[in-house]
Design a protein around this motif. Structure first.
Motif, PDB file in Angstrom:
ATOM      1  N   THR A  45      41.469  29.020  44.489  1.00  0.00           N
ATOM      2  CA  THR A  45      41.267  30.260  45.189  1.00  0.00           C
ATOM      3  C   THR A  45      41.798  30.317  46.543  1.00  0.00           C
ATOM      4  N   GLU A  46      41.987  29.026  47.314  1.00  0.00           N
ATOM      5  CA  GLU A  46      42.325  28.782  48.402  1.00  0.00           C
ATOM      6  C   GLU A  46      44.153  29.279  48.623  1.00  0.00           C
ATOM      7  N   GLY A  47      44.594  28.878  47.467  1.00  0.00           N
ATOM      8  CA  GLY A  47      46.114  29.203  47.291  1.00  0.00           C
ATOM      9  C   GLY A  47      46.424  30.596  46.846  1.00  0.00           C
ATOM     10  N   GLU A  48      45.541  31.276  46.152  1.00  0.00           N
ATOM     11  CA  GLU A  48      45.491  32.702  45.774  1.00  0.00           C
ATOM     12  C   GLU A  48      45.463  33.510  47.254  1.00  0.00           C
ATOM     13  N   THR A  49      44.528  32.943  47.914  1.00  0.00           N
ATOM     14  CA  THR A  49      44.293  33.801  49.276  1.00  0.00           C
ATOM     15  C   THR A  49      45.547  33.676  50.020  1.00  0.00           C
ATOM     16  N   ALA A  50      46.173  32.477  50.220  1.00  0.00           N
ATOM     17  CA  ALA A  50      47.282  32.175  50.920  1.00  0.00           C
ATOM     18  C   ALA A  50      48.484  33.030  50.537  1.00  0.00           C
ATOM     19  N   LEU A  51      48.698  33.083  49.232  1.00  0.00           N
ATOM     20  CA  LEU A  51      49.840  33.536  48.464  1.00  0.00           C
ATOM     21  C   LEU A  51      49.639  35.227  49.106  1.00  0.00           C
ATOM     22  N   ALA A  52      48.688  35.733  48.982  1.00  0.00           N
ATOM     23  CA  ALA A  52      48.055  37.169  49.138  1.00  0.00           C
ATOM     24  C   ALA A  52      48.694  37.501  50.583  1.00  0.00           C
ATOM     25  N   ALA A  53      48.765  36.493  51.524  1.00  0.00           N
ATOM     26  CA  ALA A  53      49.132  36.823  52.745  1.00  0.00           C
ATOM     27  C   ALA A  53      50.401  36.192  52.949  1.00  0.00           C
ATOM     28  N   ASN A  54      51.191  36.009  51.951  1.00  0.00           N
ATOM     29  CA  ASN A  54      52.514  35.414  52.081  1.00  0.00           C
ATOM     30  C   ASN A  54      52.782  34.120  52.877  1.00  0.00           C
ATOM     31  N   LYS A  55      51.703  33.309  52.689  1.00  0.00           N
ATOM     32  CA  LYS A  55      51.773  31.863  53.644  1.00  0.00           C
ATOM     33  C   LYS A  55      51.951  31.069  52.462  1.00  0.00           C
ATOM     34  N   VAL A  56      53.326  30.581  52.266  1.00  0.00           N
ATOM     35  CA  VAL A  56      53.798  29.810  51.393  1.00  0.00           C
ATOM     36  C   VAL A  56      53.392  28.273  51.428  1.00  0.00           C
ATOM     37  N   LYS A  57      53.154  27.779  52.759  1.00  0.00           N
ATOM     38  CA  LYS A  57      53.283  26.238  53.046  1.00  0.00           C
ATOM     39  C   LYS A  57      51.596  26.287  52.613  1.00  0.00           C
ATOM     40  N   PRO A  58      50.635  26.745  52.956  1.00  0.00           N
ATOM     41  CA  PRO A  58      49.031  26.445  52.647  1.00  0.00           C
ATOM     42  C   PRO A  58      49.010  26.544  51.090  1.00  0.00           C
ATOM     43  N   ALA A  59      49.520  27.634  50.755  1.00  0.00           N
ATOM     44  CA  ALA A  59      49.367  27.858  49.116  1.00  0.00           C
ATOM     45  C   ALA A  59      49.996  26.539  48.459  1.00  0.00           C
ATOM     46  N   THR A  60      51.249  26.262  48.947  1.00  0.00           N
ATOM     47  CA  THR A  60      51.682  25.112  48.072  1.00  0.00           C
ATOM     48  C   THR A  60      50.790  23.546  48.488  1.00  0.00           C
ATOM     49  N   GLU A  61      50.241  23.544  49.543  1.00  0.00           N
ATOM     50  CA  GLU A  61      49.266  22.351  49.755  1.00  0.00           C
ATOM     51  C   GLU A  61      48.070  22.716  48.793  1.00  0.00           C
ATOM     52  N   ALA A  62      47.507  23.935  48.750  1.00  0.00           N
ATOM     53  CA  ALA A  62      46.319  24.149  47.662  1.00  0.00           C
ATOM     54  C   ALA A  62      46.750  23.652  46.123  1.00  0.00           C
ATOM     55  N   VAL A  63      47.841  24.099  45.766  1.00  0.00           N
ATOM     56  CA  VAL A  63      48.565  23.986  44.541  1.00  0.00           C
ATOM     57  C   VAL A  63      48.556  22.275  44.514  1.00  0.00           C
ATOM     58  N   VAL A  64      48.810  21.692  45.162  1.00  0.00           N
ATOM     59  CA  VAL A  64      49.159  20.050  45.066  1.00  0.00           C
ATOM     60  C   VAL A  64      47.710  19.668  45.167  1.00  0.00           C
ATOM     61  N   ALA A  65      46.766  19.980  46.102  1.00  0.00           N
ATOM     62  CA  ALA A  65      45.241  19.460  46.118  1.00  0.00           C
ATOM     63  C   ALA A  65      44.596  19.838  44.578  1.00  0.00           C
ATOM     64  N   ALA A  66      44.697  20.828  44.064  1.00  0.00           N
ATOM     65  CA  ALA A  66      44.265  21.481  43.108  1.00  0.00           C
ATOM     66  C   ALA A  66      44.651  20.578  41.843  1.00  0.00           C
ATOM     67  N   ALA A  67      45.913  20.433  41.553  1.00  0.00           N
ATOM     68  CA  ALA A  67      46.338  19.563  40.565  1.00  0.00           C
ATOM     69  C   ALA A  67      45.870  18.208  40.711  1.00  0.00           C
ATOM     70  N   ASP A  68      45.737  17.538  41.951  1.00  0.00           N
ATOM     71  CA  ASP A  68      45.068  16.182  42.015  1.00  0.00           C
ATOM     72  C   ASP A  68      43.742  16.090  41.605  1.00  0.00           C
ATOM     73  N   TYR A  69      42.901  17.101  41.883  1.00  0.00           N
ATOM     74  CA  TYR A  69      41.453  17.292  41.492  1.00  0.00           C
ATOM     75  C   TYR A  69      41.225  17.537  40.108  1.00  0.00           C
ATOM     76  N   LEU A  70      42.238  18.374  39.506  1.00  0.00           N
ATOM     77  CA  LEU A  70      42.289  18.224  38.049  1.00  0.00           C
ATOM     78  C   LEU A  70      42.659  17.043  37.321  1.00  0.00           C
ATOM     79  N   ALA A  71      43.482  16.328  37.842  1.00  0.00           N
ATOM     80  CA  ALA A  71      43.991  15.050  37.424  1.00  0.00           C
ATOM     81  C   ALA A  71      42.890  14.050  37.344  1.00  0.00           C
TER      82      ALA A  71
END
Length: 182
Positions: A45-71
């Motif tokens: 959700t954090e990543g989607e919110t960041a992307l909606a605001a065109n904030k690529v770096k926070p979105a990228t960090e959120a993607v990495v964190a979400a992937a880690d949690y899912l692992a």
């Protein structure tokens, strides 16, 4: 502009992560990995919110964190599943140990117990495929031994009934012999 070009890729990755989270929850993972799945969803959700605001770096960090949690959730779910199989093998083994003919199969029961112990060690070490295989081996051995033990119990009952009938016949013959000598 180059950074904004990453937005479709990040959106696709967030969608994949969301699908993975939904799948893990649907497959019973929520019970064993609730914290990780909730944290992954929050990061998605954090990543989607960041992307909606065109904030690529926070979105990228959120993607990495979400992937880690899912692992992490995947590992917890696998451990939970493996431990359930081991518990099933332990239950079947304990039932066999309580059989009236268990003493006749002590060596095989001990062997099954050793396989179950191996499965526990492997699960604790995080080698879930090997632990699953050992648990399955123990369950299969329990199933086969249960059939043999049931057959032995039936044979023992039949032998006891035959012995009882033979003793009754012998007693009747002795009683007849005593009556004839009087």
């Amino acid at each position: 502009a180059e950074v904004l070009a990453n937005i479709p890729v990040l959106k696709a990755r967030l969608s994949q992560l969301h699908d993975t989270s939904v799948e893990r929850r649907a497959n019973g993972g929520y019970a064993s990995a609730k914290e990780e799945l909730d944290a992954a969803d929050a990061k998605i959700t954090e990543g989607e919110t960041a992307l909606a605001a065109n904030k690529v770096k926070p979105a990228t960090e959120a993607v990495v964190a979400a992937a880690d949690y899912l692992a992490g959730a995947r590992e917890k779910v696998r451990k939970s599943s493996t431990d359930a199989k081991i518990a099933s093998a332990e239950s079947a083994h304990a039932k066999l140990q309580g059989s009236p003919v268990a003493a006749s199969f002590a060596d095989r029961l001990a062997g099954i117990g050793a396989v179950i112990s191996d499965a526990k060690v492997l699960s604790d070490a995080g080698t879930f495929d090997d632990a699953d295989a050992k648990a399955a081996e123990a369950l299969s051995a329990c199933d086969m031994l249960a059939i043999e033990m049931q057959k032995k119990e039936e044979e023992d009952k039949a032998a006891a009934a035959l012995a009882a009938a033979s003793t009754k016949k012998d007693d009747a013959a002795k009683a007849e012999g005593k009556a004839a000598t009087k």
